[in-house]
Design a protein around this motif. Structure first.
Motif, PDB file in Angstrom:
ATOM      1  N   PRO A 176      17.817 -13.842  10.654  1.00 48.52           N
ATOM      2  CA  PRO A 176      17.522 -12.795  11.651  1.00 48.52           C
ATOM      3  C   PRO A 176      18.557 -11.672  11.529  1.00 48.52           C
ATOM      4  O   PRO A 176      19.722 -11.940  11.249  1.00 48.52           O
ATOM      5  CB  PRO A 176      17.696 -13.506  13.000  1.00 48.52           C
ATOM      6  N   GLY A 177      18.133 -10.434  11.770  1.00 50.09           N
ATOM      7  CA  GLY A 177      19.057  -9.304  11.633  1.00 50.09           C
ATOM      8  C   GLY A 177      19.201  -8.510  12.918  1.00 50.09           C
ATOM      9  O   GLY A 177      18.227  -7.993  13.454  1.00 50.09           O
ATOM     10  N   GLY A 178      20.429  -8.409  13.424  1.00 50.49           N
ATOM     11  CA  GLY A 178      20.729  -7.584  14.596  1.00 50.49           C
ATOM     12  C   GLY A 178      21.749  -6.531  14.204  1.00 50.49           C
ATOM     13  O   GLY A 178      21.401  -5.490  13.657  1.00 50.49           O
ATOM     14  N   ASN A 179      23.018  -6.829  14.465  1.00 48.30           N
ATOM     15  CA  ASN A 179      24.073  -5.911  14.048  1.00 48.30           C
ATOM     16  C   ASN A 179      24.379  -6.068  12.558  1.00 48.30           C
ATOM     17  O   ASN A 179      25.157  -5.324  11.999  1.00 48.30           O
ATOM     18  CB  ASN A 179      25.336  -6.166  14.885  1.00 48.30           C
ATOM     19  N   LEU A 180      23.809  -7.091  11.932  1.00 51.31           N
ATOM     20  CA  LEU A 180      23.834  -7.339  10.492  1.00 51.31           C
ATOM     21  C   LEU A 180      25.168  -7.852   9.962  1.00 51.31           C
ATOM     22  O   LEU A 180      25.411  -7.828   8.754  1.00 51.31           O
ATOM     23  CB  LEU A 180      23.363  -6.091   9.712  1.00 51.31           C
ATOM     24  N   GLY A 181      26.003  -8.357  10.854  1.00 48.26           N
ATOM     25  CA  GLY A 181      27.249  -8.988  10.425  1.00 48.26           C
ATOM     26  C   GLY A 181      26.977 -10.285   9.675  1.00 48.26           C
ATOM     27  O   GLY A 181      27.599 -10.561   8.644  1.00 48.26           O
ATOM     28  N   ASN A 182      26.035 -11.059  10.194  1.00 40.66           N
ATOM     29  CA  ASN A 182      25.757 -12.348   9.561  1.00 40.66           C
ATOM     30  C   ASN A 182      25.156 -12.162   8.166  1.00 40.66           C
ATOM     31  O   ASN A 182      25.570 -12.817   7.222  1.00 40.66           O
ATOM     32  CB  ASN A 182      24.799 -13.151  10.455  1.00 40.66           C
ATOM     33  N   SER A 183      24.196 -11.265   8.047  1.00 40.91           N
ATOM     34  CA  SER A 183      23.601 -11.001   6.731  1.00 40.91           C
ATOM     35  C   SER A 183      24.678 -10.552   5.748  1.00 40.91           C
ATOM     36  O   SER A 183      24.674 -10.944   4.579  1.00 40.91           O
ATOM     37  CB  SER A 183      22.548  -9.896   6.820  1.00 40.91           C
TER      38      SER A 183
ATOM     39  N   ALA B 214      19.344 -11.132  21.472  1.00 37.35           N
ATOM     40  CA  ALA B 214      20.483 -11.248  20.543  1.00 37.35           C
ATOM     41  C   ALA B 214      20.383 -10.243  19.399  1.00 37.35           C
ATOM     42  O   ALA B 214      21.385  -9.939  18.748  1.00 37.35           O
ATOM     43  CB  ALA B 214      20.568 -12.665  19.984  1.00 37.35           C
ATOM     44  N   ILE B 215      19.183  -9.731  19.150  1.00 32.91           N
ATOM     45  CA  ILE B 215      19.017  -8.768  18.061  1.00 32.91           C
ATOM     46  C   ILE B 215      18.453  -7.441  18.588  1.00 32.91           C
ATOM     47  O   ILE B 215      17.848  -6.669  17.850  1.00 32.91           O
ATOM     48  CB  ILE B 215      18.141  -9.334  16.909  1.00 32.91           C
ATOM     49  N   ARG B 216      18.669  -7.205  19.876  1.00 29.91           N
ATOM     50  CA  ARG B 216      18.217  -5.943  20.472  1.00 29.91           C
ATOM     51  C   ARG B 216      19.289  -4.881  20.223  1.00 29.91           C
ATOM     52  O   ARG B 216      20.046  -4.497  21.103  1.00 29.91           O
ATOM     53  CB  ARG B 216      18.017  -6.169  21.970  1.00 29.91           C
TER      54      ARG B 216
ATOM     55  N   LEU C 171      18.611 -20.783  11.725  1.00 29.19           N
ATOM     56  CA  LEU C 171      18.422 -20.666  13.175  1.00 29.19           C
ATOM     57  C   LEU C 171      19.796 -20.356  13.771  1.00 29.19           C
ATOM     58  O   LEU C 171      20.748 -21.097  13.570  1.00 29.19           O
ATOM     59  CB  LEU C 171      17.828 -21.950  13.756  1.00 29.19           C
ATOM     60  N   THR C 172      19.842 -19.249  14.489  1.00 29.36           N
ATOM     61  CA  THR C 172      21.140 -18.688  14.869  1.00 29.36           C
ATOM     62  C   THR C 172      21.622 -19.132  16.244  1.00 29.36           C
ATOM     63  O   THR C 172      22.821 -19.130  16.511  1.00 29.36           O
ATOM     64  CB  THR C 172      21.028 -17.161  14.835  1.00 29.36           C
ATOM     65  N   GLY C 173      20.678 -19.500  17.139  1.00 30.85           N
ATOM     66  CA  GLY C 173      21.079 -19.839  18.501  1.00 30.85           C
ATOM     67  C   GLY C 173      20.318 -21.034  19.060  1.00 30.85           C
ATOM     68  O   GLY C 173      19.159 -21.287  18.712  1.00 30.85           O
ATOM     69  N   HIS C 174      20.958 -21.746  19.961  1.00 30.71           N
ATOM     70  CA  HIS C 174      20.431 -22.976  20.562  1.00 30.71           C
ATOM     71  C   HIS C 174      19.280 -22.692  21.545  1.00 30.71           C
ATOM     72  O   HIS C 174      19.243 -21.631  22.167  1.00 30.71           O
ATOM     73  CB  HIS C 174      21.587 -23.661  21.296  1.00 30.71           C
TER      74      HIS C 174
ATOM     75  N   PHE D  55      25.948 -19.224  15.935  1.00 34.27           N
ATOM     76  CA  PHE D  55      26.777 -19.092  14.728  1.00 34.27           C
ATOM     77  C   PHE D  55      28.047 -18.288  14.981  1.00 34.27           C
ATOM     78  O   PHE D  55      28.955 -18.270  14.150  1.00 34.27           O
ATOM     79  CB  PHE D  55      25.972 -18.446  13.595  1.00 34.27           C
ATOM     80  N   LYS D  56      28.110 -17.604  16.116  1.00 31.04           N
ATOM     81  CA  LYS D  56      29.280 -16.774  16.403  1.00 31.04           C
ATOM     82  C   LYS D  56      30.570 -17.601  16.377  1.00 31.04           C
ATOM     83  O   LYS D  56      31.646 -17.072  16.134  1.00 31.04           O
ATOM     84  CB  LYS D  56      29.135 -16.077  17.759  1.00 31.04           C
ATOM     85  N   ASP D  57      30.458 -18.914  16.641  1.00 32.04           N
ATOM     86  CA  ASP D  57      31.634 -19.784  16.622  1.00 32.04           C
ATOM     87  C   ASP D  57      32.294 -19.810  15.239  1.00 32.04           C
ATOM     88  O   ASP D  57      33.507 -19.930  15.124  1.00 32.04           O
ATOM     89  CB  ASP D  57      31.233 -21.220  17.001  1.00 32.04           C
TER      90      ASP D  57
END
Ligand SMILES: *Cc1c(COP(=O)(O)O)cnc(C)c1O
Length: 408
Positions: free
Chosen positions: A241-248, A304-306, A379-382, A116-118
């Motif tokens: 999914p939550g990592g740095n939480l930019g997407n949320s 990716a969410i570490r 789903l965030t990554g391939h 999704f970073k694209d």
């Protein structure tokens, strides 16, 4: 006119639309793009956005820029690789595995560089080029680096990426190299890499991590598209999914705007799922505390969410409050099993994405969710983003010993 504003509601600071600041100069909180209500009626907007799918013009063919009435506007050319417009796929095996009946995946891994970073990068890179940037940079667990490298190449800019040494998957590192980025390895975690970059940031370097408010604008369009695919009627739950939480945060902003602009009436309850070893927001949620406590040494197979110290946690919490959602975590074993189920649907994803399905099963078992509920999981990554993980976990059981020609 669009402009930037502080994301802290009580602060009220505003900045010029193209300010390069990464944080509010008054209070230090994150910035966001203030979007004014579109001039068109909601029903006309919906028709316009759909009609653009029949056009081959780059700004219409992009699943981000076809929603440009809610994005910053540019006279200059946009930097695009035809991102977005990913399908909503029904997932029967996965649904069965989790024990629910009505599950769809929104597969943002089916974007040009596989994550999704694209969606954020097309917006961020367009801003970078508008500013006349020579070099763009980010700290990354891998996918941001891949997307940054590709879109920088596309936009004619140099890319520099800071990666935690030995922690990003080989596939993501390979992408960044192939698209021509300069890779700087950092001994330490993603959080260390990000700190390193923030310290090094100078005027010649444009910073494109997810705290960049323009990236958030691009990422939010995934939810406009999701709602379009649901006929503008919200599913009951949305798993992220939550990592740095930019997407949320981006998704939360999307729902606030869609509601405010009259595009939707109901919002889905947003559930942020973290990995148990990198779960600062889930801990905060359970403890009902007010300040995030960083996890000093985050550990999970879902690289990716570490992330132990997510920058966008306040915006993410606002999104949870706005949608009546919740925050939870799952173990590496739970997400590993979920990932295999997603594979059996012929869909596949990278480990971080599978937290969503693992989360659904856990919510059902805890009776927080009804088996008839309609659920969308992002789903965030391939699947090809982390092939080492798959071969390590599944290769042993499912691959047969090599046969010699004589025994064939
Ligand atoms: C970046 C990323 C995430 C985490 O997104 P945040 O915005 O950092 O919360 C999850 N999954 C994948 C595959 C990613 O690339």
């Amino acid at each position: 006119m669009t402009y930037l504003q502080c994301s802290a509601r009580h602060c009220g600071t505003t900045l010029d639309a193209h300010d390069r600041a990464l944080a509010c100069p008054r209070c230090g909180d994150l910035l966001e793009v203030a979007v004014k209500p579109p001039a068109l009626e909601p029903s006309d907007l919906k028709v316009l956005w759909r009609e653009r799918r029949e056009s081959w013009e780059p700004q219409d063919a992009s699943g981000v820029w076809r929603f440009r009435e809610v994005l910053p506007t540019y006279e200059s050319e946009i930097v695009t690789l035809g991102e977005g417009n990913v399908p909503l796929v029904r997932a029967r095996k996965s649904a069965q595995w989790a024990g629910v009946r009505n599950l769809h995946f929104k597969h943002l891994g089916w974007n040009p560089t596989g994550s999704f970073k694209d969606l954020g990068m097309t917006a961020g890179m367009t801003e970078a080029r508008f500013l006349g940037t020579k070099t763009v940079a980010c700290a990354s667990t891998g996918n941001t680096a891949a997307a940054l490298a590709a879109y920088a190449a596309r936009g004619g800019m140099a890319a520099r990426v800071y990666l935690p040494a030995g922690q990003a998957s080989a596939n993501k590192l390979a992408q960044a190299l192939d698209y021509g980025a300069e890779v700087v390895q950092i001994a330490g975690s993603f959080d260390d890499a990000l700190n390193e970059l923030l310290a090094a940031a100078d005027r010649d370097l444009y910073f494109l991590n997810s705290i960049n408010p323009f990236r958030i604008e691009g990422q939010k369009t995934a939810m406009f598209e999701l709602m379009e695919q649901f006929g503008w009627r919200a599913p009951d739950f949305l798993m992220v999914p939550g990592g740095n939480l930019g997407n949320s945060s981006a998704f939360g902003k999307a729902f606030m705007e869609m509601k405010r602009f009259g595009l939707i009436e109901q919002v889905p309850r947003m559930v942020i799922v973290q990995a148990e070893g990198a779960n600062p927001l889930a801990r905060l949620w359970r403890s009902q505390g007010v300040e995030l406590q960083a996890v000093p040494e985050p550990e999970t197979v879902a690289t990716a969410i570490r992330i132990g110290n997510p920058r966008s946690w306040k915006k993410a919490l606002e999104a949870i409050e706005f949608t009546g959602g919740l925050v939870m975590d799952v173990t590496d074993e739970e997400l590993g099993e979920a990932k295999e189920a997603i594979g059996r649907d012929g869909i596949g994803c990278e480990p971080a994405s599978a937290t969503t399905l693992a989360g659904i099963r856990k919510l059902l078992q805890a009776r927080e969710l009804d088996r008839e509920a309609s659920i969308a999981a992002v789903l965030t990554g391939h699947v090809l983003k982390d092939t080492d993980y798959i071969i390590k976990r599944q290769g042993r059981n499912k691959m047969r010993e090599p046969l010699t020609v004589a025994t064939l």
